[in-house]
Design a protein around this motif. Structure first.
Motif, PDB file in Angstrom:
ATOM      1  N   LEU A 129     105.781  17.900  83.368  1.00 35.11           N
ATOM      2  CA  LEU A 129     104.871  17.349  84.377  1.00 35.11           C
ATOM      3  C   LEU A 129     105.543  16.240  85.192  1.00 35.11           C
ATOM      4  N   ASP A 130     106.858  16.097  85.014  1.00 36.66           N
ATOM      5  CA  ASP A 130     107.656  15.075  85.689  1.00 36.66           C
ATOM      6  C   ASP A 130     107.199  13.656  85.340  1.00 36.66           C
ATOM      7  N   ILE A 131     106.782  13.474  84.086  1.00 34.76           N
ATOM      8  CA  ILE A 131     106.414  12.161  83.566  1.00 34.76           C
ATOM      9  C   ILE A 131     107.585  11.648  82.736  1.00 34.76           C
ATOM     10  N   LYS A 179     106.172  11.024  52.395  1.00 31.29           N
ATOM     11  CA  LYS A 179     106.545  10.160  53.519  1.00 31.29           C
ATOM     12  C   LYS A 179     107.450  10.886  54.506  1.00 31.29           C
ATOM     13  N   VAL A 180     108.449  11.589  53.996  1.00 27.70           N
ATOM     14  CA  VAL A 180     109.382  12.295  54.868  1.00 27.70           C
ATOM     15  C   VAL A 180     108.673  13.444  55.586  1.00 27.70           C
ATOM     16  N   GLU A 181     107.818  14.164  54.883  1.00 34.02           N
ATOM     17  CA  GLU A 181     107.084  15.267  55.515  1.00 34.02           C
ATOM     18  C   GLU A 181     106.169  14.755  56.619  1.00 34.02           C
ATOM     19  N   LYS A 182     105.489  13.643  56.382  1.00 38.64           N
ATOM     20  CA  LYS A 182     104.613  13.057  57.415  1.00 38.64           C
ATOM     21  C   LYS A 182     105.437  12.573  58.607  1.00 38.64           C
ATOM     22  N   ALA A 183     106.570  11.947  58.336  1.00 39.81           N
ATOM     23  CA  ALA A 183     107.440  11.500  59.424  1.00 39.81           C
ATOM     24  C   ALA A 183     107.931  12.694  60.235  1.00 39.81           C
ATOM     25  N   ASN A 184     108.291  13.779  59.572  1.00 39.53           N
ATOM     26  CA  ASN A 184     108.755  14.971  60.285  1.00 39.53           C
ATOM     27  C   ASN A 184     107.644  15.577  61.139  1.00 39.53           C
ATOM     28  N   GLN A 185     106.412  15.513  60.666  1.00 39.64           N
ATOM     29  CA  GLN A 185     105.279  15.979  61.484  1.00 39.64           C
ATOM     30  C   GLN A 185     105.146  15.118  62.733  1.00 39.64           C
ATOM     31  N   LEU A 186     105.322  13.822  62.565  1.00 39.48           N
ATOM     32  CA  LEU A 186     105.284  12.913  63.705  1.00 39.48           C
ATOM     33  C   LEU A 186     106.412  13.246  64.689  1.00 39.48           C
ATOM     34  N   TYR A 187     107.616  13.501  64.183  1.00 42.24           N
ATOM     35  CA  TYR A 187     108.750  13.837  65.040  1.00 42.24           C
ATOM     36  C   TYR A 187     108.484  15.139  65.796  1.00 42.24           C
ATOM     37  N   ASP A 188     107.845  16.110  65.128  1.00 38.49           N
ATOM     38  CA  ASP A 188     107.448  17.348  65.817  1.00 38.49           C
ATOM     39  C   ASP A 188     106.533  17.022  66.985  1.00 38.49           C
ATOM     40  N   SER A 189     105.547  16.181  66.744  1.00 39.19           N
ATOM     41  CA  SER A 189     104.589  15.815  67.793  1.00 39.19           C
ATOM     42  C   SER A 189     105.271  15.065  68.930  1.00 39.19           C
ATOM     43  N   VAL A 190     106.169  14.156  68.604  1.00 40.19           N
ATOM     44  CA  VAL A 190     106.904  13.416  69.633  1.00 40.19           C
ATOM     45  C   VAL A 190     107.676  14.389  70.519  1.00 40.19           C
ATOM     46  N   SER A 191     108.312  15.362  69.905  1.00 43.91           N
ATOM     47  CA  SER A 191     109.082  16.339  70.661  1.00 43.91           C
ATOM     48  C   SER A 191     108.183  17.172  71.579  1.00 43.91           C
ATOM     49  N   VAL A 192     107.060  17.646  71.055  1.00 39.91           N
ATOM     50  CA  VAL A 192     106.125  18.445  71.855  1.00 39.91           C
ATOM     51  C   VAL A 192     105.594  17.631  73.032  1.00 39.91           C
ATOM     52  N   ILE A 193     105.199  16.400  72.770  1.00 39.50           N
ATOM     53  CA  ILE A 193     104.663  15.537  73.825  1.00 39.50           C
ATOM     54  C   ILE A 193     105.732  15.247  74.878  1.00 39.50           C
ATOM     55  N   ALA A 194     106.946  14.955  74.440  1.00 38.74           N
ATOM     56  CA  ALA A 194     108.031  14.658  75.379  1.00 38.74           C
ATOM     57  C   ALA A 194     108.336  15.863  76.263  1.00 38.74           C
ATOM     58  N   LEU A 195     108.375  17.043  75.678  1.00 35.01           N
ATOM     59  CA  LEU A 195     108.640  18.250  76.468  1.00 35.01           C
ATOM     60  C   LEU A 195     107.531  18.510  77.479  1.00 35.01           C
ATOM     61  N   LEU A 226     121.221  -3.136  67.209  1.00 41.08           N
ATOM     62  CA  LEU A 226     121.583  -2.177  68.244  1.00 41.08           C
ATOM     63  C   LEU A 226     120.472  -1.141  68.350  1.00 41.08           C
ATOM     64  N   THR A 227     119.882  -1.069  69.513  1.00 42.62           N
ATOM     65  CA  THR A 227     118.752  -0.187  69.769  1.00 42.62           C
ATOM     66  C   THR A 227     119.172   0.906  70.737  1.00 42.62           C
ATOM     67  N   SER A 228     118.631   2.102  70.531  1.00 41.18           N
ATOM     68  CA  SER A 228     118.836   3.208  71.472  1.00 41.18           C
ATOM     69  C   SER A 228     117.498   3.606  72.060  1.00 41.18           C
ATOM     70  N   VAL A 229     117.507   3.884  73.350  1.00 43.93           N
ATOM     71  CA  VAL A 229     116.349   4.451  74.020  1.00 43.93           C
ATOM     72  C   VAL A 229     116.804   5.760  74.630  1.00 43.93           C
ATOM     73  N   TRP A 230     116.191   6.850  74.173  1.00 51.13           N
ATOM     74  CA  TRP A 230     116.420   8.138  74.828  1.00 51.13           C
ATOM     75  C   TRP A 230     115.404   8.237  75.952  1.00 51.13           C
ATOM     76  N   GLN A 231     115.844   8.722  77.103  1.00 49.09           N
ATOM     77  CA  GLN A 231     114.959   8.801  78.259  1.00 49.09           C
ATOM     78  C   GLN A 231     115.075  10.168  78.923  1.00 49.09           C
ATOM     79  N   SER A 232     113.956  10.660  79.401  1.00 44.45           N
ATOM     80  CA  SER A 232     113.958  11.952  80.089  1.00 44.45           C
ATOM     81  C   SER A 232     114.390  11.797  81.548  1.00 44.45           C
ATOM     82  N   GLN A 233     114.278  10.596  82.080  1.00 44.41           N
ATOM     83  CA  GLN A 233     114.737  10.269  83.436  1.00 44.41           C
ATOM     84  C   GLN A 233     115.485   8.952  83.333  1.00 44.41           C
TER      85      GLN A 233
END
Length: 115
Positions: A41-43, A20-36, A87-94
């Motif tokens: 692309l200024d999205i 479960k943790v390894e799969k979640a970490n793979q997802l986090y890797d993908s989230v980071s790549v997609i966000a970058l 309590l929720t956090s939203v990280w935003q690029s803009q």
């Protein structure tokens, strides 16, 4: 399966917990790549999670935050008509979600966390 000292994975995990943790970490890797990539692309990117989630402390997300900044908005869900004071956090690029920042005034009832 994570701790403040070991946000990526506790030592000694095995079986389903380790998977479960390894799969979640793979997802986090993908989230980071997609966000970058989206940011390049200024999205605008917004990533939501509970404020106390270990997710924010993982290597992948710490790296993303180091590259793109600490652009957080925090709010209690009940301040936006939710039933609980989560309590929720939203990280935003803009700075698109800044207007969401709102905290509970404690003047209304909350649903219990237990069913």
């Amino acid at each position: 399966m994570r701790s403040s000292n070991q946000p990526d994975q506790l030592d000694g995990l095995s079986g389903v917990d380790k998977l479960k943790v390894e799969k979640a970490n793979q997802l986090y890797d993908s989230v980071s790549v997609i966000a970058l990539r989206a940011d390049s692309l200024d999205i605008c990117v917004g990533i939501e999670n509970p404020s106390n989630a270990r997710f924010w402390d993982t290597t992948q997300i710490q790296s993303l935050r180091a590259k793109l900044g600490e652009n957080f908005v925090k709010f209690h869900n009940c301040a936006h008509r939710g039933k609980r004071d989560k309590l929720t956090s939203v990280w935003q690029s803009q700075h698109v979600f800044d207007s969401l920042q709102l905290f509970c005034d404690r003047k209304h009832p909350h649903d219990p966390w237990r069913p």
